[in-house]
Design a protein around this motif. Structure first.
Motif, short mmCIF file in Angstrom:
data_model
loop_
_atom_site.label_atom_id
_atom_site.label_comp_id
_atom_site.label_asym_id
_atom_site.label_seq_id
_atom_site.Cartn_x
_atom_site.Cartn_y
_atom_site.Cartn_z
N GLU A 84 -22.40 30.34 -14.19
CA GLU A 84 -22.67 31.52 -13.37
C GLU A 84 -21.70 32.61 -13.79
O GLU A 84 -20.53 32.35 -14.03
CB GLU A 84 -22.47 31.16 -11.90
N PRO A 123 -23.68 39.93 -13.86
CA PRO A 123 -24.74 40.45 -14.72
C PRO A 123 -24.22 41.14 -15.98
O PRO A 123 -24.92 41.21 -16.98
CB PRO A 123 -25.48 41.44 -13.84
N ASN A 171 -31.90 28.33 -19.40
CA ASN A 171 -32.69 29.18 -18.51
C ASN A 171 -31.77 30.28 -18.02
O ASN A 171 -30.72 29.99 -17.44
CB ASN A 171 -33.24 28.39 -17.32
N THR A 172 -32.13 31.51 -18.24
CA THR A 172 -31.31 32.65 -17.83
C THR A 172 -32.07 33.47 -16.80
O THR A 172 -33.23 33.82 -17.01
CB THR A 172 -31.00 33.54 -19.05
N PHE A 173 -31.42 33.74 -15.69
CA PHE A 173 -32.02 34.58 -14.67
C PHE A 173 -30.92 35.21 -13.84
O PHE A 173 -29.78 34.76 -13.86
CB PHE A 173 -32.99 33.79 -13.78
N GLU A 174 -31.29 36.25 -13.14
CA GLU A 174 -30.33 36.97 -12.30
C GLU A 174 -30.74 36.84 -10.85
O GLU A 174 -31.90 37.03 -10.51
CB GLU A 174 -30.32 38.44 -12.72
N GLU A 175 -29.81 36.46 -10.02
CA GLU A 175 -30.04 36.31 -8.59
C GLU A 175 -29.28 37.41 -7.84
O GLU A 175 -28.25 37.86 -8.29
CB GLU A 175 -29.54 34.95 -8.10
N ASN A 176 -29.80 37.79 -6.70
CA ASN A 176 -29.14 38.75 -5.84
C ASN A 176 -28.67 37.99 -4.59
O ASN A 176 -29.50 37.48 -3.82
CB ASN A 176 -30.10 39.88 -5.45
N ALA A 177 -27.37 37.91 -4.38
CA ALA A 177 -26.82 37.15 -3.27
C ALA A 177 -27.34 37.67 -1.91
O ALA A 177 -27.43 36.92 -0.95
CB ALA A 177 -25.29 37.19 -3.30
N ASP A 224 -30.23 38.23 -1.14
CA ASP A 224 -31.50 37.58 -0.84
C ASP A 224 -31.30 36.24 -0.11
O ASP A 224 -32.27 35.61 0.32
CB ASP A 224 -32.30 37.33 -2.12
N TYR A 225 -30.06 35.80 -0.02
CA TYR A 225 -29.79 34.50 0.59
C TYR A 225 -29.00 34.69 1.83
O TYR A 225 -28.20 34.26 2.32
CB TYR A 225 -29.08 33.57 -0.41
#
Length: 75
Positions: A36, A39, A66-72, A74-75
């Motif tokens: 982790e 960005p 696997n690469t992806f971006e999460e927005n905290a 959203d949780y």
């Protein structure tokens, strides 16, 4: 690779921790390896080279990336 650490860029010695992580994975070969980061590792040219080294190293060890971006938020 954070925007908060303006000015250091590629000269920040902590950037090498990415490579230390790869050494750790190589030594222990866990079933899964999760990395982790902010960005910025994908946005800045100087940071992308570390990401590419990490990605290539993990692929050579047999891992699927696997690469992806999460927005905290959203949780």
């Amino acid at each position: 690779f954070s925007r908060i650490r303006k000015g250091k860029g590629g000269d920040d010695e902590r950037n090498d921790l990415v490579l230390s992580y790869l050494e750790f994975v190589r030594e222990f070969m866990p079933r899964y390896a999760v990395f982790e980061n902010v960005p910025g590792i994908l946005r800045y040219d100087y940071a992308r080279k570390f990401y590419e080294k990490l990605k290539d190293g993990l692929q050579k060890l047999g891992y699927t990336i696997n690469t992806f971006e999460e927005n905290a938020a959203d949780y």
